[in-house]
Write a protein that holds these residues in place. Structure first.
Motif, short mmCIF file in Angstrom:
data_model
loop_
_atom_site.label_atom_id
_atom_site.label_comp_id
_atom_site.label_asym_id
_atom_site.label_seq_id
_atom_site.Cartn_x
_atom_site.Cartn_y
_atom_site.Cartn_z
N PRO A 174 -20.63 68.24 4.93
CA PRO A 174 -20.63 69.30 5.95
C PRO A 174 -20.61 70.72 5.36
CG PRO A 174 -18.45 68.30 5.80
CD PRO A 174 -19.38 67.48 4.95
N SER A 175 -20.15 70.87 4.12
CA SER A 175 -20.05 72.20 3.52
C SER A 175 -21.36 72.65 2.90
CB SER A 175 -18.95 72.23 2.46
OG SER A 175 -17.69 71.94 3.04
N THR A 176 -22.15 71.69 2.39
CA THR A 176 -23.37 72.05 1.65
C THR A 176 -24.66 71.52 2.27
OG1 THR A 176 -23.27 70.05 0.27
CG2 THR A 176 -22.03 71.99 -0.48
N GLY A 177 -24.55 70.50 3.11
CA GLY A 177 -25.75 69.88 3.67
C GLY A 177 -26.38 68.86 2.74
N LYS A 178 -25.78 68.63 1.58
CA LYS A 178 -26.33 67.68 0.61
C LYS A 178 -26.30 66.26 1.17
CE LYS A 178 -25.32 65.67 -3.92
NZ LYS A 178 -24.34 65.60 -5.03
N THR A 179 -27.41 65.51 0.97
CA THR A 179 -27.48 64.12 1.41
C THR A 179 -26.66 63.24 0.48
OG1 THR A 179 -29.71 64.45 2.31
CG2 THR A 179 -29.02 62.19 1.92
N LEU A 180 -25.70 62.53 1.04
CA LEU A 180 -24.83 61.65 0.25
C LEU A 180 -25.38 60.24 0.17
CD1 LEU A 180 -21.45 62.96 1.68
CD2 LEU A 180 -22.57 63.62 -0.45
N TRP A 181 -25.87 59.71 1.31
CA TRP A 181 -26.55 58.42 1.33
C TRP A 181 -27.33 58.30 2.63
CZ3 TRP A 181 -24.51 54.90 5.03
CH2 TRP A 181 -23.19 55.13 5.46
N TRP A 191 -17.32 54.78 15.60
CA TRP A 191 -15.93 55.02 15.18
C TRP A 191 -15.95 55.37 13.72
CZ3 TRP A 191 -12.90 52.94 11.35
CH2 TRP A 191 -11.53 53.21 11.42
N SER A 192 -15.00 56.21 13.31
CA SER A 192 -14.86 56.49 11.88
C SER A 192 -13.45 56.97 11.59
CB SER A 192 -15.88 57.56 11.42
OG SER A 192 -15.59 58.82 12.01
N ASP A 193 -13.04 56.83 10.33
CA ASP A 193 -11.81 57.43 9.82
C ASP A 193 -12.18 58.03 8.47
OD1 ASP A 193 -11.82 55.38 7.94
OD2 ASP A 193 -10.04 54.37 8.73
N PRO A 194 -11.24 58.53 7.69
CA PRO A 194 -11.63 59.17 6.42
C PRO A 194 -12.37 58.27 5.43
CG PRO A 194 -9.43 59.89 7.05
CD PRO A 194 -9.82 58.80 8.02
N GLY A 195 -12.26 56.95 5.58
CA GLY A 195 -12.87 56.08 4.58
C GLY A 195 -13.97 55.16 5.06
N TYR A 211 -19.48 50.63 7.07
CA TYR A 211 -19.86 51.17 5.77
C TYR A 211 -18.72 51.96 5.15
CZ TYR A 211 -24.69 49.89 6.71
OH TYR A 211 -25.84 49.18 6.97
N GLU A 212 -18.59 51.85 3.84
CA GLU A 212 -17.69 52.74 3.12
C GLU A 212 -18.32 54.13 3.11
OE1 GLU A 212 -15.17 51.96 -0.76
OE2 GLU A 212 -17.24 52.49 -1.27
N LEU A 213 -17.59 55.12 3.58
CA LEU A 213 -18.19 56.43 3.79
C LEU A 213 -18.59 57.12 2.49
CD1 LEU A 213 -16.35 58.07 6.81
CD2 LEU A 213 -18.81 58.01 6.39
N LYS A 214 -17.80 56.95 1.47
CA LYS A 214 -18.07 57.69 0.24
C LYS A 214 -19.33 57.19 -0.47
CE LYS A 214 -15.43 59.76 -3.49
NZ LYS A 214 -14.13 59.80 -4.20
N THR A 215 -19.55 55.87 -0.42
CA THR A 215 -20.64 55.27 -1.20
C THR A 215 -21.79 54.74 -0.37
OG1 THR A 215 -19.62 53.08 -1.13
CG2 THR A 215 -18.94 54.55 -2.91
N GLY A 216 -21.55 54.49 0.93
CA GLY A 216 -22.58 53.86 1.75
C GLY A 216 -22.64 52.36 1.59
N LYS A 217 -21.63 51.78 0.93
CA LYS A 217 -21.61 50.32 0.71
C LYS A 217 -21.33 49.60 2.03
CE LYS A 217 -19.02 46.70 -1.70
NZ LYS A 217 -17.81 46.41 -2.51
N LEU A 218 -22.18 48.60 2.33
CA LEU A 218 -21.99 47.79 3.52
C LEU A 218 -20.75 46.91 3.35
CD1 LEU A 218 -23.06 46.64 6.27
CD2 LEU A 218 -24.34 44.97 4.93
N GLN A 219 -19.84 46.97 4.34
CA GLN A 219 -18.62 46.16 4.29
C GLN A 219 -18.71 44.91 5.14
OE1 GLN A 219 -16.17 49.51 5.52
NE2 GLN A 219 -15.28 49.67 3.49
N TRP A 220 -19.27 45.02 6.32
CA TRP A 220 -19.50 43.85 7.17
C TRP A 220 -20.50 44.19 8.25
CZ3 TRP A 220 -18.46 45.00 12.17
CH2 TRP A 220 -17.43 45.89 12.47
#
Length: 452
Positions: A174-181, A191-195, A211-220
């Protein structure tokens, strides 16, 4: 009558800051009646839901000429902080007017992300992030088509190129607009929380995925057909809400114009932690107005012939019926649903006439005299006269309080119930039928409202 899923109505209001009592006080009662900070802003005509974070309330407002603008208000006092022109590019009318996304970047600081009119002819709109308090621009991103930005934990999620075969969802800083995943296809944040973020993946076989928010890893992932059965078509609409450890979802029925077949529909719940299905209620429709599916779902069963049953309030944790009114007790026609503050009764409102009311727990009729209920202020909403947008958008609905014995609106009622407004960090926000935005900080525990 039930309010159609795709036809919500309403607007927002101007600036009056004060402290009002939660209940009328007189004589010695005044010393003990609690008072709560409240405000209203009548200078806006909010037509979207509100978004809150970082001490700021943001909404999409319609100006008298039919153009849209993103408006930011201070959460503590409702004062207008700034406004900029807004647009929609590719959003479907049945989804309602898109709201801005507000993300808190540090305590008391945040970013508002919204869609501005395009700066060049090659693109249809520009995604712009602004400092929540000052409105100072932080970054931009050109957009072809999108359903609009959404907060996902500490980030911004945007489904873009939604009108093209190369549709995708991007997760942005949100601060830079950089694409994370990014993910292929169209997704909506439920729904979301910090992780973690739970997404509705809109595809031929729609799924809820974590999905894990930091990495984009599929959890289920959990196919919605696994919960409700084959034949899902999301064209009829959907709604989600979460409380505690579970996400509750509703998929509305859709009649295919070619085959005349009705799609699979109903309510279901999954565990946020692992996607396990907790319970399912196929072949029920959500009724309006009512609480969030995740907090206070009220439904009607529908049989194979399309005949409606009675009304049932469900426990969102277990899916069990906690109260119902049988089909035999439902009056003929010409009524609108009305619920009191605690949603322990079900009223059938007849405008300017005597209605009926039932105790929702026992299912028994109760004397209608002295019974009030909240119902839609407008029962025949008109589409918004939006300039340069596809027709068929409606503003977010407002509720008004009615005396069920007379069918007349209760004058002076200013605070709709928590099941409608929801609550976030003690604050409750809503819009009235004229579009003004209202707020009260009555320390109601955090819970979703009718619109999630």
């Amino acid at each position: 009558m039930q309010r159609p899923l795709w036809k919500p109505s309403v607007a927002l209001a101007g600036t009056l800051v004060g402290v009002l009592s939660a209940a009328a006080c007189s004589g010695s009662d005044a010393a003990t009646t609690p008072t709560f900070p409240t405000w209203q802003n009548t200078q806006v005509n909010a037509v979207s839901r509100t978004a809150v974070a970082g001490g700021v309330v943001a909404a999409t407002s319609m100006k008298p000429d039919g153009s849209l603008e993103t408006v930011a208000l201070g959460l503590r006092d409702g004062k207008r902080l700034w406004a900029y022109p807004a647009t929609m590019a590719g959003r479907l009318p049945g989804m309602g007017v898109s709201a801005p996304a507000v993300v808190e970047t540090s305590p008391g600081q945040g970013v508002v992300v919204a869609l501005d009119p395009a700066k060049s002819g090659r693109w249809n709109a520009t995604l712009i992030a602004r400092d929540a308090r000052s409105g100072a621009q932080k970054w931009t991103r050109p957009v072809h088509s999108t359903f609009g930005p959404q907060r996902c934990g500490p980030y911004v999620c945007v489904s873009e190129h939604t009108a093209l075969t190369k549709a995708r969802m991007v997760v942005l800083d949100p601060s830079t607009g950089k694409t994370l995943w990014k993910l292929p296809g169209i997704s909506e944040v439920e729904w979301s929380d910090p992780g973690r973020v739970l997404l509705l993946r809109l595809a031929a076989n729609p799924m809820i995925e974590s999905y894990e928010l930091k990495t984009g890893k599929l959890q289920w992932q959990q196919p919605i057909e696994q919960a409700l059965g084959p034949g899902i078509d999301m064209s009829g609409g959907w709604a989600f809400g979460a409380t505690g450890d579970n996400l509750v979802g509703y998929v509305a029925p859709y009649t295919n114009p070619q085959t005349k077949k009705v799609s699979t529909f109903g309510l279901f719940s999954v565990k946020i932690a692992d996607g396990t299905i907790n319970w399912m209620r196929p072949s029920v429709v959500r009724v309006y107005p009512s609480g969030s599916p995740g907090y206070a779902p009220v439904v009607r069963p529908v049989d194979r012939q399309g005949a409606y049953g009675g009304f049932a309030r469900l426990d969102s944790e277990s899916g069990r019926v906690v109260g119902q009114v049988t089909a035999a007790d439902v009056p003929g026609s010409g009524w609108w649903l009305a619920f009191p503050d605690r949603m322990d009764k079900l009223g059938f409102l007849k405008h300017d006439a005597k209605g009926t009311a039932f105790d929702l727990v026992s299912g028994k009729p109760v004397p209608v005299e002295g019974q009030d209920g909240w119902s839609f202020c407008v029962t025949d909403p008109k589409p918004l006269p939006l300039r340069g947008q596809a027709p068929g958008f409606y503003s977010t609905a407002a509720v008004c309080e009615y005396d069920l014995a007379t069918g007349k609106q209760v004058k002076g009622a200013v605070v709709p119930p928590p099941w409608f407004t929801g609550s976030q960090d003690g604050w409750r926000l809503w819009r009235d039928e004229k579009g003004a935005v209202h707020a009260i900080n009555d320390q109601t525990s955090t819970a979703p409202g009718m619109y999630g």
